[in-house]
Scaffold this motif. Structure first.
Motif, PDB file in Angstrom:
ATOM      1  N   PHE A 198       4.320  41.036  13.216  1.00 19.48           N
ATOM      2  CA  PHE A 198       3.439  42.084  13.722  1.00 19.48           C
ATOM      3  C   PHE A 198       3.666  43.426  13.033  1.00 19.48           C
ATOM      4  O   PHE A 198       3.121  44.445  13.460  1.00 19.48           O
ATOM      5  CB  PHE A 198       3.641  42.242  15.239  1.00 19.48           C
ATOM      6  CG  PHE A 198       3.196  41.052  16.036  1.00 19.48           C
ATOM      7  CD1 PHE A 198       1.915  40.970  16.540  1.00 19.48           C
ATOM      8  CD2 PHE A 198       4.068  39.988  16.265  1.00 19.48           C
ATOM      9  CE1 PHE A 198       1.497  39.874  17.279  1.00 19.48           C
ATOM     10  CE2 PHE A 198       3.667  38.877  16.998  1.00 19.48           C
ATOM     11  CZ  PHE A 198       2.380  38.819  17.506  1.00 19.48           C
ATOM     12  N   ARG A 199       4.444  43.428  11.959  1.00 23.14           N
ATOM     13  CA  ARG A 199       4.731  44.688  11.273  1.00 23.14           C
ATOM     14  C   ARG A 199       3.488  45.323  10.683  1.00 23.14           C
ATOM     15  O   ARG A 199       3.288  46.541  10.781  1.00 23.14           O
ATOM     16  CB  ARG A 199       5.763  44.449  10.154  1.00 23.14           C
ATOM     17  CG  ARG A 199       7.188  44.256  10.643  1.00 23.14           C
ATOM     18  CD  ARG A 199       8.137  44.095   9.472  1.00 23.14           C
ATOM     19  NE  ARG A 199       7.783  42.923   8.664  1.00 23.14           N
ATOM     20  CZ  ARG A 199       8.424  42.565   7.554  1.00 23.14           C
ATOM     21  NH1 ARG A 199       9.436  43.293   7.123  1.00 23.14           N
ATOM     22  NH2 ARG A 199       8.062  41.479   6.881  1.00 23.14           N
ATOM     23  N   GLY A 224       1.271  46.958  13.243  1.00 18.52           N
ATOM     24  CA  GLY A 224       2.004  48.094  13.797  1.00 18.52           C
ATOM     25  C   GLY A 224       1.953  49.294  12.873  1.00 18.52           C
ATOM     26  O   GLY A 224       1.734  50.432  13.319  1.00 18.52           O
ATOM     27  N   ALA A 259      -0.047  52.824  13.562  1.00 19.77           N
ATOM     28  CA  ALA A 259       0.729  54.061  13.515  1.00 19.77           C
ATOM     29  C   ALA A 259       0.087  55.066  12.567  1.00 19.77           C
ATOM     30  O   ALA A 259       0.025  56.274  12.859  1.00 19.77           O
ATOM     31  CB  ALA A 259       2.165  53.760  13.077  1.00 19.77           C
TER      32      ALA A 259
END
Length: 227
Positions: free
Chosen positions: A172-173, A176, A180
């Motif tokens: 899920f990086r 994310g 952000a």
């Protein structure tokens, strides 16, 4: 035997090219019209007309539900809003993500499944935007659908990390980081609530990938039997 004529890079799936050309075809027409190069004097307003006719409106949707008037003109907007954009820059970013994510996901998914993932993610993003977004919010552009492809990418990475015995949360990086960045730009330059639809598109894409990925249904049934 090694094929010396084979391309070192896998070609993009035709369905990705079709979506890309459709999105940019619409944008080129609207951009030329806004500069007065086609459509004459009336062409300047084509983009506004397109956004009004094909964009997704929370107020419009709520009115249609209250009146029980869910006709084709309302329902089509769940799909058509993904193909009209407010500016060339927005279209460019959507196109870049579509090509990059479409190539990766398209190497695993069947072309029909890839197209379904794109469309369903756009629908899911619009529904989430309608439920949680501003009452008078408008939604345009292909980002929710592209975030659905990110959901498909995340699901494939989640499977791969699980097979390697690594922490699956690492999958899920990408989403994310992107969310952000969106939040940062929103704080610095001001932004709308489109991220709600993007997050909805991602969640829709991830969940539907469980069924649309090769062997998805049989894998899901096997996991349910194990429990």
């Amino acid at each position: 035997m090694h094929d010396n004529d084979a391309s070192p890079v896998n070609p993009l799936p035709p369905v990705v090219w079709a979506l890309f050309l459709l999105i940019f075809g619409v944008e080129i027409i609207l951009s030329l019209a806004s500069r007065g190069l086609i459509g004459g004097a009336g062409g300047v307003g084509w983009r506004l007309e397109a956004l009004s006719s094909y964009g997704f409106s929370n107020e419009w949707m709520s009115f249609a539900v209250e009146r029980g008037a869910l006709g084709l003109d309302t329902l089509k907007r769940f799909v058509t809003y993904s193909f009209v954009h407010g500016a060339f820059t927005q279209t460019l970013f959507v196109g870049v993500f579509l090509l990059a994510l479409g190539k990766f996901v398209g190497e695993v998914f069947h072309p029909v499944a890839l197209l379904a993932l794109f469309i369903l993610s756009g629908i899911g993003g619009a529904l989430v935007f309608w439920v949680f977004g501003p009452e008078q919010g408008w939604l345009i552009g292909g980002f929710p659908s592209v975030y659905g492809l990110i959901g498909g990418f995340t699901y494939l990475m989640w499977l791969r990390l699980g097979a390697l015995g690594q922490t699956q949360l690492m999958a899920f990086r990408l989403v994310g980081v992107l969310l952000a960045i969106q939040l940062l730009f929103g704080l610095l330059f001001g932004g709308g609530s489109d991220w709600i639809a993007d997050l909805g598109g991602f969640a829709t894409g991830f969940l539907f990938s469980i069924l649309l990925a090769p062997g998805g249904l049989s894998r899901l049934l096997a996991k349910m039997r194990q429990r």
